[in-house]
Write an enzyme that holds these catalytic residues in place. Structure first.
Site, PDB file in Angstrom:
ATOM      1  N   TYR A 144      26.448  42.610  10.909  1.00 23.96           N
ATOM      2  CA  TYR A 144      27.442  42.540  11.948  1.00 23.96           C
ATOM      3  C   TYR A 144      26.695  42.496  13.306  1.00 23.96           C
ATOM      4  O   TYR A 144      25.947  43.026  13.622  1.00 23.96           O
ATOM      5  CB  TYR A 144      28.147  43.832  11.699  1.00 23.96           C
ATOM      6  CG  TYR A 144      29.425  44.164  12.687  1.00 23.96           C
ATOM      7  CD1 TYR A 144      30.439  43.278  12.663  1.00 23.96           C
ATOM      8  CD2 TYR A 144      29.124  44.831  13.803  1.00 23.96           C
ATOM      9  CE1 TYR A 144      31.412  43.373  13.551  1.00 23.96           C
ATOM     10  CE2 TYR A 144      30.480  45.020  14.797  1.00 23.96           C
ATOM     11  CZ  TYR A 144      31.532  44.458  14.522  1.00 23.96           C
ATOM     12  OH  TYR A 144      32.620  44.448  15.437  1.00 23.96           O
ATOM     13  N   ASP A 239      18.842  41.497  16.366  1.00 22.25           N
ATOM     14  CA  ASP A 239      19.898  42.693  16.773  1.00 22.25           C
ATOM     15  C   ASP A 239      19.512  43.848  16.394  1.00 22.25           C
ATOM     16  O   ASP A 239      19.820  44.558  15.190  1.00 22.25           O
ATOM     17  CB  ASP A 239      21.312  42.232  16.086  1.00 22.25           C
ATOM     18  CG  ASP A 239      22.443  42.967  16.624  1.00 22.25           C
ATOM     19  OD1 ASP A 239      22.176  44.124  17.233  1.00 22.25           O
ATOM     20  OD2 ASP A 239      23.596  42.711  16.238  1.00 22.25           O
ATOM     21  N   LYS A 267      24.461  51.157  21.481  1.00 24.11           N
ATOM     22  CA  LYS A 267      24.492  52.495  20.683  1.00 24.11           C
ATOM     23  C   LYS A 267      23.483  53.458  21.518  1.00 24.11           C
ATOM     24  O   LYS A 267      24.029  54.243  22.425  1.00 24.11           O
ATOM     25  CB  LYS A 267      24.422  52.430  19.127  1.00 24.11           C
ATOM     26  CG  LYS A 267      25.473  51.492  18.696  1.00 24.11           C
ATOM     27  CD  LYS A 267      25.689  51.522  17.137  1.00 24.11           C
ATOM     28  CE  LYS A 267      26.868  50.883  16.502  1.00 24.11           C
ATOM     29  NZ  LYS A 267      27.070  49.613  16.097  1.00 24.11           N
TER      30      LYS A 267
HETATM   31  C1  LIG Z   1      27.507  48.302  16.677  1.00 24.63           C
HETATM   32  C2  LIG Z   1      26.845  46.924  16.322  1.00 24.63           C
HETATM   33  C3  LIG Z   1      27.326  45.825  17.289  1.00 24.63           C
HETATM   34  C4  LIG Z   1      28.494  45.826  18.129  1.00 24.63           C
HETATM   35  O1  LIG Z   1      28.199  46.941  19.115  1.00 24.63           O
HETATM   36  P1  LIG Z   1      29.595  47.031  19.979  1.00 24.63           P
HETATM   37  O2  LIG Z   1      29.148  48.129  21.079  1.00 24.63           O
HETATM   38  O3  LIG Z   1      30.568  48.071  18.885  1.00 24.63           O
HETATM   39  O4  LIG Z   1      30.264  45.998  20.560  1.00 24.63           O
HETATM   40  C5  LIG Z   1      26.407  44.747  17.141  1.00 24.63           C
HETATM   41  N1  LIG Z   1      25.312  44.857  16.447  1.00 24.63           N
HETATM   42  C6  LIG Z   1      25.042  45.913  15.577  1.00 24.63           C
HETATM   43  C7  LIG Z   1      23.890  45.612  14.808  1.00 24.63           C
HETATM   44  C8  LIG Z   1      25.882  46.979  15.438  1.00 24.63           C
HETATM   45  O5  LIG Z   1      25.466  47.899  14.581  1.00 24.63           O
END
Ligand SMILES: *Cc1c(COP(=O)(O)O)cnc(C)c1O
Length: 423
Positions: A144, A239, A267
């Protein structure tokens, strides 16, 4: 468990907000009960509006590595609040957080702050496409990367629950530039490069996927991604929105010894405020406006409260042995969790302070296809049992769980004894 107020609050929310929530997985749909409404949190605990307290292993989806309501973060954020909330002009806090992140993560030479992980990923990919002058993005099934149109294909997190492989509202033409392949599958990646190599701008990957539960990369898989992207003049984007400052000070890239071209963060780095960031090689980052032709902007980007909170987090996690201690406790915890789950149909995947428990006939869960064979009814019953016993996991079989530095051995022992009963 008395959840009368939460049930009422949810009914009320559903009148005004689609599904009653502002992010789908919060609705507890795969748990088969309405969500709890939270009124406060401290350290390892959250408390709902019926005054039930829980040991929290969701931690705002991995944000609170220092536990909730951490005094060190609050102090800095409060001081920033009193000075003024937002100026739409540069502040030295932005430079300080940038410097701290760059000092911690060697592959990041320059960085820009945004307001969410989604924005970080969108911007990093735009940059990758501009730098390589190519269009195609390769991603992995079940990873994701936020909710940008062209990434909502075979996605993780709440997308695991969609009936079709991509979101409605995304034109299929847009998805033609996105190729999604199974995680941990070198052959699939080789095939894609054999066919499209000269058109691939980047591979984007969660180095330790944590949006289809926690999935571990096979030994050599990340190095293979580094090699194949380099050989094809494509970029490798990590990511690390979850793994950044979670696994260790330099994230999964430090842990596995891989240098990505670009990194996305989120995060943890905002201390609970809406923040994301993307950074990497100077020659790539310098393409951004106003120096270069790649446009990217944000009214509240680098917000002073978020930056101050982020600086406070970085100071804490930079202290000697922070990760050694956290990961040491986490390893003891996950070892026991594994022992408890064995022979009960449970499989635990864990790395450092991230873990997930699958109910599956398969002993090793390595990709989204394995995940789809898991027993969600078992998970639901287990989850509800734990919740009634005062343990709050991430409310979905597809999400990761976390520990914070406030999860003491006593707290972890309590979680384990409840798991023993509920499993
Ligand atoms: C949470 C998450 C996102 C998206 O971040 P948001 O602040 O919710 O837009 C992207 N990549 C990873 C791996 C995530 O866990």
């Amino acid at each position: 468990m008395n959840d009368k107020k939460s049930r009422q609050a949810y009914q009320e929310a559903c009148k005004y907000i689609p599904g009653g929530v502002n992010s789908p997985v919060r609705a507890f749909r795969s748990i088969g009960r309405p969500p709890l409404f939270i009124k406060k949190a401290a350290g390892p605990y959250i408390t709902d509006i019926d005054d039930n307290s829980y040991i929290d292993h969701c931690l705002s989806w991995g944000v609170h590595i220092l536990g909730h309501n951490n005094p060190a973060i609050n102090k800095q954020a409060e001081a920033a609040l009193i000075r003024g909330i937002s100026y739409g002009a540069p502040t030295v806090a932005e430079t300080e957080l940038a410097r701290r992140i760059i000092n911690a993560v060697p592959s990041i030479e320059k960085i820009r702050f945004v307001n969410s992980g989604t924005e970080a990923v969108m911007s990093a990919l735009r940059l990758a496409r501009a730098f390589t002058r190519r269009k195609i993005i390769v991603k992995f099934d079940g990873c994701y990367h936020g909710h940008a149109d062209y990434l909502l294909l075979n996605g993780g997190s709440g997308l695991n629950e969609l009936k079709q492989s991509y979101s409605a509202g995304v034109p299929p033409e847009i998805l033609q530039q996105t190729l999604s392949v199974p995680f941990n599958d070198q052959t699939a990646v080789r095939k894609v490069f054999a066919k499209h190599g000269k058109k691939i701008a980047a591979i984007i990957v969660e180095p330790v996927p944590a949006n289809m539960g926690v999935i571990l990369p096979h030994p050599g898989f990340l190095q293979f991604l580094r090699d194949i992207t380099s050989q094809n003049n494509s970029l490798l984007i990590f990511d690390e929105v979850i793994t950044g400052f979670r696994l260790q000070i330099d994230g999964a890239q430090g842990y596995f010894g891989i240098n990505p071209d670009l990194t996305c963060l989120g995060k943890i780095i905002g201390g609970g405020f809406p923040t994301g960031a993307f950074g990497g090689k100077r020659e790539i980052m310098d393409l951004l406006a106003p120096d270069g032709p790649v446009y990217q902007a944000g009214t509240l980007s680098g917000n002073p409260l978020a930056m101050s909170a982020g600086i406070a987090v970085l100071k804490e996690v930079s202290k000697k042995d922070f990760y050694k201690k956290l990961n040491g406790l986490a390893n003891d915890f996950t070892r026991e969790l594994k022992a408890l789950s064995r022979n009960r149909g449970g499989t635990v995947n864990a790395l450092g302070s991230m873990f997930s428990l699958f109910f599956s006939a398969k002993e090793i869960i390595t990709n989204q296809a394995d995940l789809q064979k898991c027993n969600n009814t078992k998970f639901r019953i287990f989850y509800q049992g734990l919740l009634a016993a005062g343990i709050y996991l991430s409310p979905s079989p597809y999400e990761a769980n976390f520990l914070s530095s406030k999860h003491s051995p006593e707290i972890l022992h309590q979680t384990l004894s409840m798991v023993k009963i509920a499993i």
